[in-house]
Design an enzyme around this catalytic site. Sequence first.
Site, PDB file in Angstrom:
ATOM      1  N   ASP A 287     -26.957  27.438   2.780  1.00  0.00           N
ATOM      2  CA  ASP A 287     -26.789  27.791   4.202  1.00  0.00           C
ATOM      3  C   ASP A 287     -26.261  29.213   4.275  1.00  0.00           C
ATOM      4  O   ASP A 287     -25.869  29.802   3.255  1.00  0.00           O
ATOM      5  CB  ASP A 287     -25.881  26.792   4.938  1.00  0.00           C
ATOM      6  CG  ASP A 287     -24.517  26.648   4.279  1.00  0.00           C
ATOM      7  OD1 ASP A 287     -23.971  27.664   3.821  1.00  0.00           O
ATOM      8  OD2 ASP A 287     -24.005  25.512   4.220  1.00  0.00           O
TER       9      ASP A 287
ATOM     10  N   LYS B  63     -30.162  26.468   7.559  1.00  0.00           N
ATOM     11  CA  LYS B  63     -29.867  25.032   7.743  1.00  0.00           C
ATOM     12  C   LYS B  63     -29.108  24.776   9.035  1.00  0.00           C
ATOM     13  O   LYS B  63     -28.317  25.600   9.474  1.00  0.00           O
ATOM     14  CB  LYS B  63     -29.023  24.566   6.544  1.00  0.00           C
ATOM     15  CG  LYS B  63     -28.340  23.219   6.706  1.00  0.00           C
ATOM     16  CD  LYS B  63     -27.323  22.966   5.596  1.00  0.00           C
ATOM     17  CE  LYS B  63     -25.907  22.942   6.120  1.00  0.00           C
ATOM     18  NZ  LYS B  63     -24.886  22.522   5.138  1.00  0.00           N
TER      19      LYS B  63
ATOM     20  N   GLY C  84       0.798  -1.224   0.000  1.00  0.00           N
ATOM     21  CA  GLY C  84       0.000   0.000   0.000  1.00  0.00           C
ATOM     22  C   GLY C  84       0.831   1.273   0.000  1.00  0.00           C
ATOM     23  O   GLY C  84       0.292   2.369  -0.197  1.00  0.00           O
ATOM     24  N   GLU C  85       2.136   1.137   0.219  1.00  0.00           N
ATOM     25  CA  GLU C  85       2.975   2.345   0.157  1.00  0.00           C
ATOM     26  C   GLU C  85       3.015   2.852  -1.282  1.00  0.00           C
ATOM     27  O   GLU C  85       2.951   2.062  -2.230  1.00  0.00           O
ATOM     28  CB  GLU C  85       4.406   2.016   0.635  1.00  0.00           C
ATOM     29  CG  GLU C  85       4.492   1.798   2.127  1.00  0.00           C
ATOM     30  CD  GLU C  85       5.905   1.452   2.584  1.00  0.00           C
ATOM     31  OE1 GLU C  85       6.832   1.429   1.738  1.00  0.00           O
ATOM     32  OE2 GLU C  85       6.087   1.188   3.783  1.00  0.00           O
TER      33      GLU C  85
ATOM     34  N   ASP D  54     -23.519  25.743  -4.251  1.00  0.00           N
ATOM     35  CA  ASP D  54     -22.674  25.375  -3.105  1.00  0.00           C
ATOM     36  C   ASP D  54     -21.246  25.174  -3.594  1.00  0.00           C
ATOM     37  O   ASP D  54     -21.015  25.033  -4.796  1.00  0.00           O
ATOM     38  CB  ASP D  54     -23.209  24.092  -2.450  1.00  0.00           C
ATOM     39  CG  ASP D  54     -22.917  24.050  -0.946  1.00  0.00           C
ATOM     40  OD1 ASP D  54     -22.083  24.839  -0.479  1.00  0.00           O
ATOM     41  OD2 ASP D  54     -23.538  23.224  -0.248  1.00  0.00           O
TER      42      ASP D  54
END
Length: 318
Positions: A176, A199, A41-42, A225
């Site tokens: 918002d 919101k 995974g490196e 947004d």
Amino acid sequence: MARSKGIKVFAGNSNPALAKAICRILEIPLGQARIEKFPDGEIDVKIEEDIRGVDCFFIQSTCPPVNDNIMEMLLFADAAHRASAERITAVVPYYGYARKDRKDEGRVPISAKLVANCMVQAGFDRVLTMDLHAAQIQGFFDIPVDHLYAAPVIYGYFRDIRKRSGDKNITIVAPDVGRSKVARGYSKRLSAGLAIVDKRRVSGEETEVLDMIGKVEGQTCVIIDDMIATGGSIVDAAKACKKFGANEIYVACTHPVFCGPAVDRIKSAPIQECVVTDTIPMEGKEFPTLRVLSVAELLAEAIRRIHFSESVSLLFKG
Ligand code: R5P
């Protein structure tokens, strides 16, 4: 003045289509680099061409897989720095971790600042980004930051829709209070009305609409947004517009993070069209009412201007 040994543009694995589009516009080939994962995974990076003395740009959105994309970017900076690049610019169309930009309670990190620290430490000399969740994140970097806006691309699209339909009853809606300033900018440019959704965030995935400030009844609403993540905010805002009597509802954002239930939520909401940009790739997440606009021209022009030391803010004048 042009930098001595020219420009090269490289890309991580986050958004290869956008990187290729930028290079096409700049009429240069995409730089050769190998970015792979070891079995454990490196991540490993190898720049496959000489960059000594070169003005290097690395295009990487830190969208999911967020941590891998950040690590690719940091490793590229380290490799380019050690390879004696003259200057290394991180081109980050979408800057992740941006919503964690302050300590809103005790014993939490300021993640947006930590990522900025890592980028500077890794060797980046400057940053080119777009629609940061909070503009003040620019100050988290002790290196120059050029902050672009996707607004010209998005409002251009709605101006054309308006021309075609002849619809005069358009209202821009902020989902918002935090987005009201941006929404006001859109409403001025489109000579449209303005409404704001009151919101409250209940959790990471859920929001609650308390009220609608302004008139949406009988209007074509465009909800703007900066990003859509789980879709909770935008879908709640769309439902509120419907409840308060809107005719048609469009939603638009710069960064389509689209995680978890976002696509299903948007598809089943009273939304005519969902307009996003390509700061984040949408492959595998398309649906019929999705419209993707490209910011490649804007980014390419900004890269060109940075390379030739020309004004970037002039891009947005007028
Ligand atoms: C909030 O401040 C942001 O501008 C977005 O409205 C929000 O982060 C989007 O997240 P979600 O789609 O999960 O509601």
